[in-house]
Design a protein around this motif. Structure first.
Motif, PDB file in Angstrom:
ATOM      1  N   VAL A   5       0.833  -1.216   0.000  1.00  0.00           N
ATOM      2  CA  VAL A   5       0.000   0.000   0.000  1.00  0.00           C
ATOM      3  C   VAL A   5       0.860   1.256   0.000  1.00  0.00           C
ATOM      4  O   VAL A   5       0.719   2.142  -0.839  1.00  0.00           O
ATOM      5  CB  VAL A   5      -0.949   0.005   1.214  1.00  0.00           C
ATOM      6  N   THR A   6       1.810   1.316   0.947  1.00  0.00           N
ATOM      7  CA  THR A   6       2.610   2.532   1.096  1.00  0.00           C
ATOM      8  C   THR A   6       3.883   2.504   0.274  1.00  0.00           C
ATOM      9  O   THR A   6       4.464   3.551  -0.013  1.00  0.00           O
ATOM     10  CB  THR A   6       2.985   2.738   2.566  1.00  0.00           C
ATOM     11  N   GLY A   7       4.341   1.355  -0.105  1.00  0.00           N
ATOM     12  CA  GLY A   7       5.595   1.254  -0.835  1.00  0.00           C
ATOM     13  C   GLY A   7       6.800   1.268   0.065  1.00  0.00           C
ATOM     14  O   GLY A   7       7.922   1.082  -0.396  1.00  0.00           O
ATOM     15  N   ALA A   8       6.602   1.512   1.380  1.00  0.00           N
ATOM     16  CA  ALA A   8       7.724   1.516   2.314  1.00  0.00           C
ATOM     17  C   ALA A   8       8.165   0.090   2.606  1.00  0.00           C
ATOM     18  O   ALA A   8       7.340  -0.836   2.647  1.00  0.00           O
ATOM     19  CB  ALA A   8       7.314   2.214   3.603  1.00  0.00           C
ATOM     20  N   MET A   9       9.431  -0.087   2.823  1.00  0.00           N
ATOM     21  CA  MET A   9       9.952  -1.410   3.104  1.00  0.00           C
ATOM     22  C   MET A   9       9.592  -1.832   4.516  1.00  0.00           C
ATOM     23  O   MET A   9       9.710  -1.048   5.457  1.00  0.00           O
ATOM     24  CB  MET A   9      11.470  -1.442   2.907  1.00  0.00           C
ATOM     25  N   THR A  10       9.141  -3.072   4.667  1.00  0.00           N
ATOM     26  CA  THR A  10       8.770  -3.592   5.988  1.00  0.00           C
ATOM     27  C   THR A  10       9.744  -4.648   6.474  1.00  0.00           C
ATOM     28  O   THR A  10       9.640  -5.098   7.619  1.00  0.00           O
ATOM     29  CB  THR A  10       7.357  -4.184   5.943  1.00  0.00           C
TER      30      THR A  10
END
Length: 375
Positions: A5-10
């Motif tokens: 959704v956010t494109g941030a790495m988890t």
């Protein structure tokens, strides 16, 4: 691995040191909702750090090095992937790779420092003089005399530029003693009329300036130049009466207390808490006659009224001020930083009025006083 959704790495790779051994663990770091999980490649959980316990540690620009606040172990985690490091930075509020938090802290420190400095300056300008003015009348006479003695040591050192020692004071040689006796007669007449709580101590010193100063504790210095400038004993008496006004109003004591307060305040500002320069500052303040205009006007009024009460010629003080008001010689002058001379002369003359007077000294005594520094 980026969030869909956010494109941030988890999740991403990291190097973990547990703090118990020197072993390096290649780890998989996963960003949960409230904490960061560190696991080995076999899936075994090595550590779990809440985001609010994570702090940044010193590291090269290409690396994000993290530690855990309050941990008994010196564990740390190193992240090399800049995108994954940015994801951690977003979640862990105590990690600030952009420097924004440091800049805010620096601005806050600067702001508080400026505020503290302004506060000190305001206290120095308004608070310290007010406190000194209230404390001076409460100071016991014995303590005030001790303050005067301390200031006197500094004053002698400053005035006696040729290191003459005992010879710096006039009236001690046999040829000068009649002049000393004449001065004592003049001062005693003023002193008896003033009815001060403590006796005065007067000195004539070998200085060329037409000046006189009063120190805390009732010490009055008369400069040789003042006696040379005067045409009669009442002119000298008028100036001494003015200085007795400073003694009665404890202006010198206020200067010492104010200098002590300023020394302490600026010692706080500059990191010197000793305050050893207070007496030196006070001595220079007295020597420069840098009292307020109100204090000088009050001393003028006191001096003129004292001359009236002693049946002296109060106009002699105005005459003397007129003589030395336009002096341009270097050094200390009775009118340095004083109110405008013409206004002072008018105020003194109004107090003097028209009344019969009795000279302070006869012709022979005045001639002796003129020779008080003859040695």
């Amino acid at each position: 691995m980026p969030d869909e959704v956010t494109g941030a790495m988890t999740s991403g790779a990291g190097i973990y040191f547990d703090g118990s051994t020197s072993l390096r663990h290649d780890a998989v770091v996963t960003l949960g909702s409230s904490s960061l999980q560190i696991a080995g490649h076999d899936g075994r959980l090595l550590a779990q750090w809440p985001y609010d316990e994570i702090e940044g540690l010193a590291a090269p620009d290409t690396m994000l090095r993290l530690g855990r606040r309050g941990s008994a172990l010196l564990e740390r985690l190193e992240i090399l992937d800049p995108q994954f490091a940015a994801s951690i930075d977003t979640r862990a509020h105590n990690v600030d790779r952009t420097g924004t938090q440091q800049r805010r802290q620096r601005a806050s420190v600067i702001g508080w420092s400026v505020a503290a400095t302004v506060s000190l300056l305001l206290v120095a300008t308004f608070g310290v003089p007010a406190i000194a003015g209230r404390l001076a009348p409460l100071l016991p006479a014995v303590l005030e005399r001790k303050l005067g003695d301390a200031v006197n040591m500094q004053v002698r050192g400053i005035l006696d530029t040729r290191s003459a020692g005992a010879a710096f004071e006039c009236g001690t040689a046999d040829s000068e003693k009649p002049g000393r006796a004449a001065l004592d007669k003049l001062v005693h007449r003023l002193e008896a009329t003033a009815a001060l709580p403590a006796p005065l101590r007067s000195f004539v010193v070998r200085r060329p300036e037409a000046n006189a100063i009063a120190l805390p504790g009732g010490q009055v210095y008369v400069f040789r130049g003042l006696i040379e400038k005067a045409d009669n004993a009442d002119e000298v008496a008028g100036v001494i009466a003015h200085e007795i006004g400073h003694v009665a109003h404890r202006d010198g004591t206020k200067a010492v207390l104010q200098a002590g307060g300023l020394s302490f305040l600026f010692g706080m500002l500059l990191g010197d808490f000793v305050g050893g320069g207070a007496v030196v500052i006070a001595a220079k303040t007295v020597l420069q006659s840098s009292y307020t205009r109100e204090a000088e006007a009050a001393a003028d009024a006191y001096g003129a009224e004292l001359m009236n009460k002693a049946n002296g010629n109060a106009r002699a003080l105005a005459t003397m001020l007129g003589k030395i008001g336009g002096a341009t010689e270097p050094g200390m002058k009775i009118l340095l930083d004083h109110p405008e001379t013409n206004a002072r002369i008018a105020a003194i003359s109004k107090i003097a009025g028209a009344r019969p007077t009795s000279p302070f000294l006869n012709a022979g005594e005045w001639a002796a006083l003129k020779r008080i520094c003859a040695r």
